[in-house]
Design a protein around this motif. Structure first.
Motif, PDB file in Angstrom:
ATOM      1  N   PRO A 290     -30.935  58.150  -1.358  1.00  0.00           N
ATOM      2  CA  PRO A 290     -30.465  57.237  -2.415  1.00  0.00           C
ATOM      3  C   PRO A 290     -30.760  57.761  -3.817  1.00  0.00           C
ATOM      4  O   PRO A 290     -29.932  57.628  -4.722  1.00  0.00           O
ATOM      5  CB  PRO A 290     -31.238  55.939  -2.125  1.00  0.00           C
ATOM      6  N   ASP A 291     -31.941  58.376  -4.000  1.00  0.00           N
ATOM      7  CA  ASP A 291     -32.286  58.907  -5.332  1.00  0.00           C
ATOM      8  C   ASP A 291     -31.321  60.019  -5.731  1.00  0.00           C
ATOM      9  O   ASP A 291     -30.910  60.117  -6.889  1.00  0.00           O
ATOM     10  CB  ASP A 291     -33.726  59.462  -5.327  1.00  0.00           C
ATOM     11  N   ALA A 292     -30.955  60.867  -4.757  1.00  0.00           N
ATOM     12  CA  ALA A 292     -30.028  61.975  -5.049  1.00  0.00           C
ATOM     13  C   ALA A 292     -28.659  61.431  -5.455  1.00  0.00           C
ATOM     14  O   ALA A 292     -28.061  61.899  -6.429  1.00  0.00           O
ATOM     15  CB  ALA A 292     -29.900  62.874  -3.814  1.00  0.00           C
ATOM     16  N   VAL A 293     -28.174  60.425  -4.727  1.00  0.00           N
ATOM     17  CA  VAL A 293     -26.864  59.836  -5.044  1.00  0.00           C
ATOM     18  C   VAL A 293     -26.907  59.185  -6.430  1.00  0.00           C
ATOM     19  O   VAL A 293     -26.000  59.365  -7.252  1.00  0.00           O
ATOM     20  CB  VAL A 293     -26.456  58.801  -3.968  1.00  0.00           C
ATOM     21  N   ASP A 294     -27.980  58.433  -6.701  1.00  0.00           N
ATOM     22  CA  ASP A 294     -28.100  57.751  -7.998  1.00  0.00           C
ATOM     23  C   ASP A 294     -28.100  58.746  -9.153  1.00  0.00           C
ATOM     24  O   ASP A 294     -27.485  58.505 -10.194  1.00  0.00           O
ATOM     25  CB  ASP A 294     -29.390  56.922  -8.044  1.00  0.00           C
ATOM     26  N   LEU A 295     -28.813  59.852  -8.979  1.00  0.00           N
ATOM     27  CA  LEU A 295     -28.898  60.864 -10.043  1.00  0.00           C
ATOM     28  C   LEU A 295     -27.519  61.453 -10.345  1.00  0.00           C
ATOM     29  O   LEU A 295     -27.089  61.518 -11.505  1.00  0.00           O
ATOM     30  CB  LEU A 295     -29.878  61.969  -9.630  1.00  0.00           C
ATOM     31  N   LEU A 296     -26.814  61.855  -9.298  1.00  0.00           N
ATOM     32  CA  LEU A 296     -25.504  62.470  -9.509  1.00  0.00           C
ATOM     33  C   LEU A 296     -24.493  61.451 -10.035  1.00  0.00           C
ATOM     34  O   LEU A 296     -23.594  61.794 -10.798  1.00  0.00           O
ATOM     35  CB  LEU A 296     -24.990  63.105  -8.215  1.00  0.00           C
ATOM     36  N   GLU A 297     -24.648  60.199  -9.634  1.00  0.00           N
ATOM     37  CA  GLU A 297     -23.769  59.150 -10.151  1.00  0.00           C
ATOM     38  C   GLU A 297     -24.003  58.959 -11.652  1.00  0.00           C
ATOM     39  O   GLU A 297     -23.058  58.809 -12.434  1.00  0.00           O
ATOM     40  CB  GLU A 297     -24.039  57.844  -9.389  1.00  0.00           C
ATOM     41  N   GLU A 298     -25.285  59.008 -12.070  1.00  0.00           N
ATOM     42  CA  GLU A 298     -25.596  58.806 -13.487  1.00  0.00           C
ATOM     43  C   GLU A 298     -25.045  59.951 -14.333  1.00  0.00           C
ATOM     44  O   GLU A 298     -24.641  59.755 -15.471  1.00  0.00           O
ATOM     45  CB  GLU A 298     -27.112  58.688 -13.667  1.00  0.00           C
ATOM     46  N   LEU A 299     -24.998  61.147 -13.748  1.00  0.00           N
ATOM     47  CA  LEU A 299     -24.459  62.291 -14.480  1.00  0.00           C
ATOM     48  C   LEU A 299     -22.964  62.506 -14.205  1.00  0.00           C
ATOM     49  O   LEU A 299     -22.396  63.536 -14.546  1.00  0.00           O
ATOM     50  CB  LEU A 299     -25.249  63.568 -14.134  1.00  0.00           C
ATOM     51  N   GLU A 300     -22.350  61.517 -13.526  1.00  0.00           N
ATOM     52  CA  GLU A 300     -20.896  61.485 -13.285  1.00  0.00           C
ATOM     53  C   GLU A 300     -20.390  62.691 -12.505  1.00  0.00           C
ATOM     54  O   GLU A 300     -19.297  63.200 -12.749  1.00  0.00           O
ATOM     55  CB  GLU A 300     -20.144  61.372 -14.625  1.00  0.00           C
ATOM     56  N   ILE A 301     -21.205  63.176 -11.560  1.00  0.00           N
ATOM     57  CA  ILE A 301     -20.752  64.280 -10.696  1.00  0.00           C
ATOM     58  C   ILE A 301     -21.050  63.937  -9.231  1.00  0.00           C
ATOM     59  O   ILE A 301     -21.433  64.803  -8.451  1.00  0.00           O
ATOM     60  CB  ILE A 301     -21.426  65.624 -11.073  1.00  0.00           C
ATOM     61  N   VAL A 302     -20.889  62.639  -8.897  1.00  0.00           N
ATOM     62  CA  VAL A 302     -21.264  62.220  -7.545  1.00  0.00           C
ATOM     63  C   VAL A 302     -20.427  62.931  -6.484  1.00  0.00           C
ATOM     64  O   VAL A 302     -20.877  63.114  -5.340  1.00  0.00           O
ATOM     65  CB  VAL A 302     -21.159  60.682  -7.417  1.00  0.00           C
ATOM     66  N   ASP A 303     -19.197  63.370  -6.832  1.00  0.00           N
ATOM     67  CA  ASP A 303     -18.367  64.058  -5.842  1.00  0.00           C
ATOM     68  C   ASP A 303     -18.975  65.401  -5.415  1.00  0.00           C
ATOM     69  O   ASP A 303     -18.663  65.912  -4.336  1.00  0.00           O
ATOM     70  CB  ASP A 303     -16.958  64.278  -6.392  1.00  0.00           C
ATOM     71  N   ARG A 304     -19.876  65.955  -6.254  1.00  0.00           N
ATOM     72  CA  ARG A 304     -20.488  67.250  -5.924  1.00  0.00           C
ATOM     73  C   ARG A 304     -21.516  67.149  -4.792  1.00  0.00           C
ATOM     74  O   ARG A 304     -21.963  68.160  -4.264  1.00  0.00           O
ATOM     75  CB  ARG A 304     -21.190  67.833  -7.173  1.00  0.00           C
ATOM     76  N   ILE A 305     -21.881  65.913  -4.432  1.00  0.00           N
ATOM     77  CA  ILE A 305     -22.894  65.768  -3.370  1.00  0.00           C
ATOM     78  C   ILE A 305     -22.344  66.265  -2.027  1.00  0.00           C
ATOM     79  O   ILE A 305     -23.104  66.634  -1.130  1.00  0.00           O
ATOM     80  CB  ILE A 305     -23.385  64.309  -3.252  1.00  0.00           C
ATOM     81  N   ALA A 306     -21.010  66.316  -1.914  1.00  0.00           N
ATOM     82  CA  ALA A 306     -20.396  66.817  -0.678  1.00  0.00           C
ATOM     83  C   ALA A 306     -20.803  68.268  -0.413  1.00  0.00           C
ATOM     84  O   ALA A 306     -20.879  68.698   0.742  1.00  0.00           O
ATOM     85  CB  ALA A 306     -18.880  66.702  -0.765  1.00  0.00           C
ATOM     86  N   GLU A 307     -21.112  69.023  -1.483  1.00  0.00           N
ATOM     87  CA  GLU A 307     -21.516  70.426  -1.310  1.00  0.00           C
ATOM     88  C   GLU A 307     -22.957  70.544  -0.812  1.00  0.00           C
ATOM     89  O   GLU A 307     -23.352  71.572  -0.264  1.00  0.00           O
ATOM     90  CB  GLU A 307     -21.420  71.172  -2.662  1.00  0.00           C
ATOM     91  N   LEU A 308     -23.755  69.492  -1.021  1.00  0.00           N
ATOM     92  CA  LEU A 308     -25.200  69.601  -0.773  1.00  0.00           C
ATOM     93  C   LEU A 308     -25.633  69.055   0.582  1.00  0.00           C
ATOM     94  O   LEU A 308     -26.697  69.407   1.076  1.00  0.00           O
ATOM     95  CB  LEU A 308     -25.960  68.843  -1.871  1.00  0.00           C
ATOM     96  N   VAL A 309     -24.821  68.148   1.179  1.00  0.00           N
ATOM     97  CA  VAL A 309     -25.284  67.491   2.412  1.00  0.00           C
ATOM     98  C   VAL A 309     -25.127  68.407   3.624  1.00  0.00           C
ATOM     99  O   VAL A 309     -24.298  69.318   3.637  1.00  0.00           O
ATOM    100  CB  VAL A 309     -24.521  66.169   2.672  1.00  0.00           C
ATOM    101  N   ASP A 310     -25.953  68.173   4.647  1.00  0.00           N
ATOM    102  CA  ASP A 310     -25.831  68.897   5.915  1.00  0.00           C
ATOM    103  C   ASP A 310     -25.758  67.881   7.052  1.00  0.00           C
ATOM    104  O   ASP A 310     -25.691  66.669   6.802  1.00  0.00           O
ATOM    105  CB  ASP A 310     -26.997  69.872   6.100  1.00  0.00           C
TER     106      ASP A 310
END
Length: 940
Positions: free
Chosen positions: A214-234
């Motif tokens: 949740p912290d990772a999603v919140d951080l990327l959402e705040e910086l408006e790059i939440v779509d980039r999380i697709a590159e980081l998950v396994d």
């Protein structure tokens, strides 16, 4: 967003109760009190403090060769101590007083790799000064990166520990927001937006690897790059990330909510989780995504499961046609689909499975009216039943019999009545219409058997019976698709009929039979009826509503344009008609769940002067955001409810102390339409119902509206309560409705009784059944209220407790648009129950049909044959964001499938012998044998 972990770190204060002891060997005490502090430290801490001070002194010496070893030692000491999060690390505590000196020293150093390492250490130390020098951690982190050559790589933020990363994440969010708002002087800003994004991705990678999704999603959402999380998950983290993102959707404003859904969809596709991805594509109502997910290369067995999900959501089969195919190839495309897949998509075996399910749970036998009413338990006085209007009682019996025995096709009054002894003939005129139509509900989802039974009534010389048979034809096709297209063949030719009942029945029947199908051939058939000025408002509105059902959530421009044109061109006298609200509803249903797609239509409606435009505007607005939980829309609706109308002048008034007599006189002189306020109240429920917290908060607003609202608002509050909790009888709502059902205003009481039926629909709730029996005794002299009590009793026992009307499925995450359309149409009729339901339009209760669906779990094997397995069924528990693998259900019972599942219940397999293709065990679930099961059992 992650909170700041450390605001200001200081040495812990000394316990005042603790007595000081002084060792004579220590010598004279220091004047500044440092001696007392040192006495509280252990020898080990004193040694560490001395070592740190020595390292700081080394950094101040002119010999540059000493800098690197001193910095490396400092880094090692800080890193080893930050591994624990239970207390403030001792090196940071001891170095805090030296922080200002170290800052000054840093500024005096020339640029070098040593200075970069120094900045790294200061970044960690800055956490202790975050209250006086905000964002020091981020500043020195960026400085450290800027001092290194591009070929060198900066140390990973995660190497300093979890707390440091959380602190950095918090400061990143603040910095980014300030950058967007341009609060800082551009010359003082360090690092570019791209550098902030790169640092955020580093932090998110660390958080994902340490169970802080949740912290990772919140951080990327705040910086408006939440779509980039697709590159980081396994494969270990994607499930928890997607679950969190999907749960956040209802709490986000547009367009962030759509961005979250699309990102979660992308992640599921990456990991070959097609059923999960398809449910999100359905939520997005994105035709292209749905087609791609369904046609993605993969397991052919999975495709059948996807077909079941699409059938439940009533997605048009034409949407699945590959884009290369021509428009005319729709029929050919269906012919190309394998029979088993077409069966799943068409829901053609729903009736067979449902009847088998009824047999399994022991409710196969038809129920009589007395089984439902249990009159012997009512507190009525002897002889009271003589006052009841027998025609009205028979009419109530029609609906109760239809709802209770829906789908089983074996009730004694209609489906299996002896020749010439059918219940139809115990009714008069419009009662015959509803009675004949009730046959369609009894034979629901079974067009093969149903058509042969309804057919005999289509040749009746009695106009109303014939009309009822037409409506029955439409009802029994609801939710299923047949190759024969019998509903269109039988009803299409009658939409031009001169008889109003026959015409109404044919149009409504088509709307119900093809709800959600988006059939273009029906558009050309019905749209001319909407624009034909020679037709009555009743026929035109019914045609508009039927088009709304068929093209629900399509934002079809041609239909919207035609309805808007009609609203502009019709005379005021026609638009004053009670039927006009259904034309407005037909327009609104086109935008159901489409959010901003309705903006142009709303602007056009603002230009129409007639009051019906205000109704249409509110309906379009609330339908667009149905089930989103959008707080701003709820506030807007509350503002509409706040307007007090002076009916004499037709102007809004701020004064709330008008006497009731004055208001009544004003209404008699020049009635002003305030119906839009009723739709605003219903709108609050419609927007809030998709999200639990919002739905709970809305109850308080309804309570206020009931206390302070105008009569039109009070009348709508029970309907809103029924909508917000359909087929989900919660005690607070039941008690509230029970109170409203005894209201002095009979219109409020009537709607409250109906709402009790909606809330308990298909639950067999014993407490609610008892409340309704008491109401039957209480209202034995009020035929209208007694009629409604009977209807509510029928709804509570709908399908003998196996059919619900809650529009949300797949663990209450996906909204069925056709179900919402059905509920809204029924509730709209109740905004003026006297003119519709209690007059000659009681057949409008059948608008509930699209919302009716079995509340069951049926497990199938790979050949689509019933497969009985053991499952646990219990109350659903929200486990999003919880650590480990918590239980997803509580208070469960173990059953063998098929089983009945309540609105707030969830099922899970009791063993791991089979692997389900569906992520949520609901409706039809295909199982596959677990290849590792045999070995596991052997080991046990």
């Amino acid at each position: 967003m992650a909170e700041k972990p450390v605001a200001s770190i200081a040495v812990p204060a000394k316990d005042p109760k603790k007595k000081e002891t002084k060792d004579p060997k220590d010598g004279p005490s220091k004047p500044n009190g440092d001696a007392k502090e040192e006495q509280e430290l252990s020898d080990e801490d004193l040694q560490l403090k001395g070592e740190l001070e020595m390292l700081v002194e080394r950094l101040k010496e002119p010999n540059t060769d000493l800098y690197r070893p001193a910095l490396e030692t400092l880094r090692t000491l800080i890193r080893t101590s930050t591994s624990s999060m239970t207390s403030v690390p001792k090196p940071l505590k001891f170095l805090r007083p030296h922080y200002p000196d170290l800052q000054a020293l840093y500024d005096s150093w020339p640029a070098s790799e040593d200075k970069s390492l120094f900045a790294d250490i200061l970044s960690v130390l800055a956490m202790t000064y975050s209250d006086t020098q905000p964002r020091g951690t981020l500043r020195y982190r960026l400085l450290s990166a800027s001092l290194l050559p591009s070929t060198s790589s900066l140390s990973d933020p995660g190497s300093w520990g979890h707390e440091y990363v959380r602190h950095l994440a918090a400061e990143l969010g603040e910095e980014y927001i300030d950058r967007l708002e341009e609060k800082q002087d551009a010359t003082k800003v360090l690092g570019t937006i791209e550098e902030l994004h790169a640092l955020a991705l580093q932090c998110a990678t660390f958080l994902l690897g340490h169970n802080a999704e949740p912290d990772a999603v919140d951080l990327l959402e705040e910086l408006e790059i939440v779509d980039r999380i697709a590159e980081l998950v396994d494969e270990n983290t994607y499930g928890r990330v997607c679950a969190y993102m999907v749960r956040c959707v209802n709490l986000l404003p547009p367009p962030d909510d759509v961005a979250f859904l699309r990102t979660a969809h992308k992640i599921y596709i990456q990991h070959q989780k097609f059923p999960e991805a398809l449910t999100l594509a359905i939520r997005l109502n994105d035709q292209e995504l749905i087609r791609d997910d369904f046609n993605a290369p993969g397991n052919p067995l999975m495709k059948r499961q996807l077909a079941f999900i699409l059938a439940r959501a009533q997605i048009p089969i034409e949407w699945l046609r590959p884009p290369s195919a021509e428009e005319d190839d729709a029929a050919d495309f269906q012919d190309e689909l394998p029979d088993d897949l077409l069966e799943c998509l068409s829901n053609s075996r729903l009736s067979t499975h449902f009847k088998a399910f009824g047999k399994e749970v022991g409710v196969e036998e038809p129920k009589s009216l007395e089984d439902v009413y249990k009159s012997h338990l009512e507190n009525t006085r002897a002889g009271a039943t003589q006052n009841v209007d027998s025609a009205r009682a028979n009419l109530a019996g029609t609906f109760v019999n239809a709802f209770v025995n829906a789908g089983f096709g074996n009730d004694k009054l209609m489906a299996e009545a002896e020749e010439g002894n059918s219940w139809v003939y115990k009714n008069k005129e419009h009662g015959m219409f509803s009675a004949a139509a009730s046959l369609g509900l009894s034979l629901l989802w079974d067009p093969d058997v149903g058509l042969s039974q309804v057919d005999k009534y289509t040749y009746s010389s009695e106009e109303y019976i014939k009309a009822g048979a037409f409506l029955a034809t439409g009802i029994l096709h609801t939710g299923v698709r047949s190759e024969a297209d019998a509903a269109l063949a039988l009803l299409g030719e009658h939409i031009e009929n001169k008889s109003v009942p026959l015409r109404t029945a044919a149009i409504t029947g088509l709307g119900l039979a093809y709800s959600g199908s988006h059939r273009e051939d029906l558009l050309s058939l019905l749209v001319s009826l909407v624009s034909d000025e020679g037709l009555s408002m009743e026929i035109a509105s019914q045609a508009a509503l039927a088009l709304g059902f068929i093209f629900v959530g399509s934002a079809n421009g041609e239909i919207a344009g035609t309805i808007l044109q009609t609203l502009m061109e019709r005379e005021d006298k026609q638009l004053d008609d009670k039927w006009a609200r259904f034309m407005a509803l037909g327009l609104a249903l086109l935008y159901l769940g489409m959010q901003d797609a309705s903006d142009a239509t709303i602007e056009t409606l603002k230009a129409i002067e007639h009051p019906v435009a205000k109704q249409a505007l509110i309906l379009v607005d609330i339908c667009s955001f149905a089930g989103t939980g959008n707080v701003l829309k709820v506030q807007a609706m509350l503002h509409h409810c706040d307007e007090h109308i002076d009916t004499k002048k037709g102007e809004k008034k701020d004064e709330k102390k008008d006497e009731k007599k004055d208001e009544e006189e004003a209404k008699e002189e020049a009635p002003v339409d305030d119906t839009y306020q009723a739709f605003a109240v219903i709108g609050i429920a419609l927007v809030a119902m998709g999200e639990d917290i919002g739905a709970e908060m809305s109850l308080r607003q309804f309570n206020h509206l009931m206390h302070y609202g105008e009569p039109v608002i009070r009348k709508a509050v029970p309907l809103a309560l029924g909508l917000v909790s359909a087929s989900n009888p919660q005690l607070p709502i039941l008690d509230t409705l029970s109170k409203y059902s005894h209201d002095n205003d009979l219109a409020v009481a009537l709607n409250a009784i109906f709402a009790m039926g909606l809330v308990g629909a298909g639950t067999n709730n014993a407490r609610l059944a008892q409340m309704l029996r008491q109401l039957a005794g209480y209202y034995y002299k009020e035929p209208d209220c007694l009629f409604m009590v009977r209807i509510a009793q029928g709804l509570v026992h709908m399908g003998k407790g196996t059919i619900g009307i809650n529009p949300f499925f797949s663990d209450r995450s996906v909204m069925s648009r056709t179900a919402v359309a059905g509920l809204l149409a029924t509730i709209t009729a109740f905004t003026d129950a006297k003119a519709f339901i209690l007059d000659k339009c009681h057949w409008m209760l059948y608008f509930l049909t699209p919302a009716m669906y079995p509340r069951m779990l049926i497990t199938l094997d790979e050949n689509l044959e019933n497969k009985a397995v053991t499952v646990r069924v219990g109350q659903a528990v929200d486990v999003v964001g919880q650590a480990g693998k918590p239980r997803t259900i509580s208070g469960f019972q173990t059953h063998t499938t098929p089983v009945r599942i309540g609105t707030t219940e969830r099922a899970e397999l009791a063993t791991e012998e089979f692997i389900p293709f569906a992520p949520v065990l609901e409706g039809f679930v295909i199982l596959q044998k677990n290849p590792g099961w045999e070995e596991d059992r052997m080991e046990l």
